[in-house]
Design an enzyme around this catalytic site. Structure first.
Site, short mmCIF file in Angstrom:
data_model
loop_
_atom_site.label_atom_id
_atom_site.label_comp_id
_atom_site.label_asym_id
_atom_site.label_seq_id
_atom_site.Cartn_x
_atom_site.Cartn_y
_atom_site.Cartn_z
CE LYS A 176 -2.18 2.53 6.69
NZ LYS A 176 -2.79 2.24 5.39
CB SER B 134 -0.93 0.01 1.20
OG SER B 134 -0.30 0.57 2.32
#
Lengths: 206, 206
Positions: free
Chosen positions: B158, B121
Site C-alpha cells: 500500500k 488494486s
DNA sequence: AATTGCACCATACATTTGTATGGTGAATAA
DNA sequence: TTATTCACCATACAAATGTATGGTGCAATT
C-alpha cells in the site's frame, strides 16, 4: 556518524561506486593504478580513512573485500541512452541525455543499455511513460518479444512478429496499426530485445 | 560450440552463478573450500574445462577473474520470498515459494528481497499481478512511498501516509478504502519500502 | 590389454594482495 | 613556532592467489 570525505577520498569512493555498477571490486593495486599512485599504501590509507568515516566496510584478509555502505550501495547513477516512443517514434540520442538513479537491482549487464519510454501505446503491455526498458542488442528477436527498432532513423518499441520474409511490429494498443516491414526496406534495423522493464518506486509520488 | 558440462563442472558453474547474483566472484581457494577440495589445482582444472567448453571466460593474472559467458550471465535465478496482495492480504511465506529468472539487471542488494504481486488494486500505480516488487526492509518509510506491511499476520502493498500518530495505508484503486492504523494497533508492522518494480519481458508472450 | 577421460591429490613457485612502518613535503590550525 | 592533518612515497613481509607439473584411482572405450 559519517564525517565528510576529502576530495580525493570522494574520488576513490566514486570509483568504487562506478565499478560496483559493473559488479566489480578493485584491488588496492588497481585503484592505485587508476589514480596514478605508485604505491598501494596510499590507497590503503585512503580506504582506511573512508572506512573510518563509515562509507565503506572492508573485509580484512579477503582480496577485493571492499563493501559499500548502504547509502552508497543503494542508488547507482546510470545514463539513459535515449528515449523511445511506444507510439510515435522518437530519436535515440547518441549521447546520454539523462541519468536515472537505479537501485542496485539495476546492475545492467555491460552489453545492455537503458531507454526511457515515452507515449502510451504500450500501456496494454503494462509499459508506461517514464518506465525504463532494458535493452540487449545481442539477442536474436523471437516472435512475441518486444524489440527496439530503428525505423527511418527513429526508434520504436514494438512487439516483434516475423512471418515468412515480412517483419511485423505490433503495438499493444488496438488502435495502432501494425507496422509492416518488407525485406526491401533499407532504413530498418532491430536495435535489441527488451529484456526487462524497470520503474523506480522509492521516490515520493504524492 | 558449447559442449556439455559434466555434473561436477555444472555444480561449479551453478556456484559461480549463485555468487554472481550477490556480485561476488570467488577465488579458486574459496571454490575449493566450498566443494571440500583440499587443493586449488582441482578447481583450476575444472575451471579450465568449463572455460574450454565456453561457459566462462577467465581473466588470467587477475584474482577472481572469472566471467560468466553471456548465456549464463543472462538469467539469474532468485527466490521469491512470498506473495503480497495488492488488494486483499496474502501471507508472506517464510521459505521461498518460487523462483524467478531475472536478467542480470536483477542484482538485488543483499538486504532486499523480492515479492510477487497478486491482485490488481495497485493497477493505477502500474503494478500488476505477476510483477515483482523489490523490497528493502532497512529503509524508513516516507509519506507517498509504497510499503509492504504486515497487518494481522498478512501482507499488503500500500501507499504509506503518516498523519500525526495515525498511519494510513492507501490503495491506488479508488474503490478500496484506505486502511487506518492507530498507534494502539499491535499486529502491524512495516516490512519495508518498495524500491522498485520489475517485470521480465524476454519471454515470448504471444 | 591398452587407452582415454574424469576427478581428484601433493608439491612447487612466481605474483598478487593486504597490511604495517616509517618518512617527506605542504597546507593549516593552535 | 609547533602541532596537526593531508596526500603521498619507499620498503618490507606474510598470506593469498593463480598456475604448472606430475601422480593415483576409477570407469568406460577401443
Amino acid at each position: 556518524m559519517q564525517k565528510e570525505l576529502t576530495k580525493i577520498q570522494q574520488n576513490i569512493l566514486d570509483y568504487l561506486i562506478e565499478l560496483r555498477s559493473e559488479s566489480k571490486t578493485p584491488t588496492l593495486a588497481e585503484i592505485a593504478k587508476y589514480f596514478g599512485y605508485t604505491n598501494r599504501s596510499t590507497v590503503q590509507q585512503h580506504l582506511q580513512a573512508i572506512e573510518k568515516k563509515g562509507f565503506i566496510k572492508r573485509n580484512p584478509k579477503i582480496s577485493r573485500g571492499i563493501e559499500l555502505t548502504f547509502d552508497n550501495n543503494y542508488f547507482i547513477t546510470r545514463p539513459i541512452l535515449g528515449e523511445v516512443a511506444a507510439g510515435n517514434p522518437l530519436a535515440i540520442y547518441p549521447d546520454s541525455i539523462d541519468t536515472v538513479e537505479l537501485p542496485t537491482i539495476a546492475n545492467v549487464p555491460n552489453d545492455s543499455f537503458l531507454l526511457k519510454v515515452k507515449g502510451d501505446s504500450l500501456k496494454d503491455a503494462y509499459i508506461f511513460t517514464g518506465d525504463i526498458v532494458i535493452v540487449n542488442p545481442n539477442l536474436q528477436a523471437e516472435n512475441g518479444q518486444f524489440v527496439v527498432a530503428i525505423l527511418d532513423n527513429e526508434a520504436v518499441v514494438k512487439r516483434f512478429q516475423k512471418k515468412n520474409n515480412v517483419i511485423e511490429l505490433h503495438s499493444e494498443n488496438p488502435e495502432c496499426e501494425p507496422i509492416i516491414i518488407e525485406e526491401t526496406h533499407h532504413n530498418f534495423k532491430i536495435v535489441g530485445v527488451v529484456i526487462g522493464v524497470y520503474r523506480t518506486m522509492a521516490k515520493k509520488v504524492v
